[in-house]
Every structure is written in C-alpha cells, then in structure tokens.
Design a protein around this motif. Structure first.
Motif, PDB file in Angstrom:
ATOM      1  N   ALA B  54       0.819  -1.216   0.000  1.00 22.80           N
ATOM      2  CA  ALA B  54       0.000   0.000   0.000  1.00 22.80           C
ATOM      3  C   ALA B  54       0.851   1.264   0.000  1.00 22.80           C
ATOM      4  CB  ALA B  54      -0.926  -0.006   1.212  1.00 22.80           C
ATOM      5  N   CYS B  55       2.114   1.120   0.413  1.00 20.79           N
ATOM      6  CA  CYS B  55       3.015   2.283   0.470  1.00 20.79           C
ATOM      7  C   CYS B  55       3.806   2.456  -0.819  1.00 20.79           C
ATOM      8  CB  CYS B  55       3.977   2.165   1.656  1.00 20.79           C
ATOM      9  SG  CYS B  55       3.175   2.356   3.260  1.00 20.79           S
ATOM     10  N   ARG B  56       3.566   1.597  -1.809  1.00 21.33           N
ATOM     11  CA  ARG B  56       4.249   1.730  -3.096  1.00 21.33           C
ATOM     12  C   ARG B  56       3.399   2.581  -4.036  1.00 21.33           C
ATOM     13  NH1 ARG B  56       8.769  -1.084  -3.175  1.00 21.33           N
ATOM     14  NH2 ARG B  56       8.957  -2.970  -1.916  1.00 21.33           N
ATOM     15  N   CYS B  89       1.743  -6.033  15.877  1.00 19.67           N
ATOM     16  CA  CYS B  89       0.370  -6.365  16.286  1.00 19.67           C
ATOM     17  C   CYS B  89      -0.637  -5.326  15.805  1.00 19.67           C
ATOM     18  CB  CYS B  89       0.273  -6.481  17.804  1.00 19.67           C
ATOM     19  SG  CYS B  89       1.162  -7.867  18.487  1.00 19.67           S
ATOM     20  N   ILE B  90      -0.134  -4.281  15.184  1.00 22.09           N
ATOM     21  CA  ILE B  90      -1.012  -3.215  14.692  1.00 22.09           C
ATOM     22  C   ILE B  90      -0.808  -3.099  13.190  1.00 22.09           C
ATOM     23  CG2 ILE B  90      -1.530  -0.750  14.794  1.00 22.09           C
ATOM     24  CD1 ILE B  90      -0.209  -0.916  17.683  1.00 22.09           C
ATOM     25  N   GLU B  91      -1.866  -3.280  12.428  1.00 21.26           N
ATOM     26  CA  GLU B  91      -1.753  -3.275  10.976  1.00 21.26           C
ATOM     27  C   GLU B  91      -2.660  -2.199  10.388  1.00 21.26           C
ATOM     28  OE1 GLU B  91      -2.989  -6.894   9.074  1.00 21.26           O
ATOM     29  OE2 GLU B  91      -1.946  -6.399   7.210  1.00 21.26           O
ATOM     30  N   VAL B  92      -2.089  -1.439   9.474  1.00 26.16           N
ATOM     31  CA  VAL B  92      -2.866  -0.432   8.747  1.00 26.16           C
ATOM     32  C   VAL B  92      -3.334  -1.076   7.443  1.00 26.16           C
ATOM     33  CG1 VAL B  92      -2.854   1.847   7.669  1.00 26.16           C
ATOM     34  CG2 VAL B  92      -1.531   1.434   9.765  1.00 26.16           C
ATOM     35  N   VAL B  93      -4.628  -1.025   7.228  1.00 27.58           N
ATOM     36  CA  VAL B  93      -5.211  -1.688   6.067  1.00 27.58           C
ATOM     37  C   VAL B  93      -5.878  -0.650   5.179  1.00 27.58           C
ATOM     38  CG1 VAL B  93      -6.858  -3.446   5.306  1.00 27.58           C
ATOM     39  CG2 VAL B  93      -5.629  -3.733   7.473  1.00 27.58           C
ATOM     40  N   GLY B  94      -5.711  -0.820   3.882  1.00 21.88           N
ATOM     41  CA  GLY B  94      -6.400   0.049   2.949  1.00 21.88           C
ATOM     42  C   GLY B  94      -5.549   1.207   2.475  1.00 21.88           C
ATOM     43  N   PRO B  99      -7.870   4.775   5.419  1.00 20.67           N
ATOM     44  CA  PRO B  99      -7.230   3.652   6.104  1.00 20.67           C
ATOM     45  C   PRO B  99      -8.069   3.138   7.272  1.00 20.67           C
ATOM     46  CG  PRO B  99      -6.312   5.697   6.906  1.00 20.67           C
ATOM     47  CD  PRO B  99      -7.328   6.071   5.852  1.00 20.67           C
ATOM     48  N   THR B 100      -7.861   1.892   7.607  1.00 23.83           N
ATOM     49  CA  THR B 100      -8.474   1.323   8.802  1.00 23.83           C
ATOM     50  C   THR B 100      -7.407   0.547   9.564  1.00 23.83           C
ATOM     51  OG1 THR B 100      -9.152  -0.655   7.592  1.00 23.83           O
ATOM     52  CG2 THR B 100     -10.765   1.120   7.775  1.00 23.83           C
ATOM     53  N   LEU B 101      -7.734   0.199  10.794  1.00 23.90           N
ATOM     54  CA  LEU B 101      -6.792  -0.514  11.650  1.00 23.90           C
ATOM     55  C   LEU B 101      -7.233  -1.956  11.849  1.00 23.90           C
ATOM     56  CD1 LEU B 101      -6.016   1.938  14.586  1.00 23.90           C
ATOM     57  CD2 LEU B 101      -4.385   1.062  12.909  1.00 23.90           C
TER      58      LEU B 101
END
Lengths: 80, 150
Positions: B54-56, B89-94, B99-101
C-alpha cells in the motif's frame, strides 16, 4: 557492552542530551529518543551484535533504557 | 488521553456519557530514509506485506506513506497506553485516503481490556512530516466503572 550501546545510541538515537551523561536506567524516550529512532537503534544493535530481536522484543519497553537494552542483548547472546 | 462528551442516544431522547480515547503521532520522513540504510530488514520487521504494498506508488516505495503507516502504529500504541505491545500487532489496512486498523494478539487483547470499539484512523503528510490520529470509542464506560485520566 554498555559502551557499544551508548555508541549506537549516539549515532541513531537522536537524543536531545549527551549520551555519556545518561545513567544506565535513564528513560531514553524522555531523553528525546523518538519511537522511530528506537527502531533505528534496534536495527543497528542487530548488526553490531549479530543478533535478531524476536517479535516479542519489538516493543518500546525493550528500548527504554540502556539497562533494558543490555538485558535484551544478554538474553539474545546467552550461551555463545 | 481520554475525552468525555455527551452523546445523544435513542434519537436524542436523553443523553449518556460516551468515552473516547485518542492517540496521535508525528514522524519525520527523513527518519524513514535513515531506516532504509538497514535494507529490507526494516520493512520485514515492522510492516506487513500488505502495508508495504500500500506504500508503493508506481512501484516505488513512498517514504511519506511509510512514515504515515508507522505513525499510525505509534498513535495506536499511545491510545492503548502500553509500551509492551509489538508494532507488528497493529496493521494499517487500505489506501492512505481511507485507512483502517486491524489489531492482532496483545494489541487486540489490550483493546478488549479497555472496552474499545469502533476505531477510526486518519493519516496526513506534508512538508517532510507524516501524522496519524486514532480515535476509539469505549463501548460502555459506565458499566466498566472505570475513569481514565488523560
């Protein structure tokens, strides 16, 4: 080991105070180290000591002081 | 930090206290560049494959997006008020615009202990800085009988 830790903190810790002035139990975050700087400290420690911090150690509390870093490194290098 | 406010329930027929917790973090993008000196170890250890993808942008890693992602993890740690939780243990999605956690293992456990639900995440970056703000609602602060001072 403490001298090597201090050397890495000086290069990567982005501390707002002189590393030499810090006691081994001084709070590094209060001394200006950002959480992201602690990540760079961790990666530099891995290279210096040829260890790999396991996932359970990848947390702020492990890098909050020289003594906590030393404790983690001693655990990782035990038995060598 | 915990904010307290009055929120209308039952169509505004009465009010009830609503607990909120928030966390915020600011990252200098230049520090992300410093981390890149350590190669893929940095990405592999602190970010999921999905986060890196997602960061690309056009195949190239966007350091400001990566900085925002890291800031989101730190902001969430502050919200959870615990230095004993692994970043993984914490993932950023979207996408960064929405974004969501996603919380795993001890982060999920800590959120449950605090009675947190409905996390909201906002990311922004400009002028060499990335910022993340996380807000979570406490499910029923009265039932928990707990008051947390900020």
């Amino acid at each position: 080991m403490d001298d090597e830790i201090r050397s890495i903190l000086k290069e990567h810790g982005r501390l707002s105070v002189e590393v030499a002035s810090l006691g081994v139990d001084a709070d590094l975050y209060r001394a200006g180290m950002t959480s992201h700087a602690s990540v760079n400290v961790m990666l530099a420690l891995e290279g210096k000591f040829d260890v790999e911090f396991p996932d359970r150690m990848l947390r702020r509390s492990v890098f909050e002081s020289i003594v906590s870093i030393r404790s983690a490194l001693q655990e990782l290098t035990a038995g060598r | 930090v915990e904010a307290w406010q009055l929120a209308h329930r039952d169509g505004g027929a009465h009010t009830a206290p609503l607990g909120l917790r928030l966390g915020v973090d600011l990252v200098e993008i230049s520090q992300m560049a410093d981390s890149q000196r350590f190669g893929d170890r940095f990405l592999d250890r602190f970010f999921t494959a999905g986060e890196v993808a997602a960061c690309r942008y056009h195949g190239k890693l966007s350091l400001r997006r990566l900085g925002a992602c890291f800031a989101a993890k730190e902001a969430t740690l502050k919200l959870l008020d615990s230095g004993g939780i692994a970043w993984s243990c914490i993932e950023v999605v979207g996408h960064a615009s929405c974004p969501t956690l996603r919380l795993w293992r001890e982060a999920k456990q800590r959120a449950e202990e605090l009675g947190l639900v409905s996390f909201k995440l906002s990311l922004s970056y400009q002028s060499g800085l990335a910022v993340a703000l996380v807000v979570a609602q406490v499910a029923d602060p009265n039932a928990r009988g707990e008051h947390l001072d900020g």
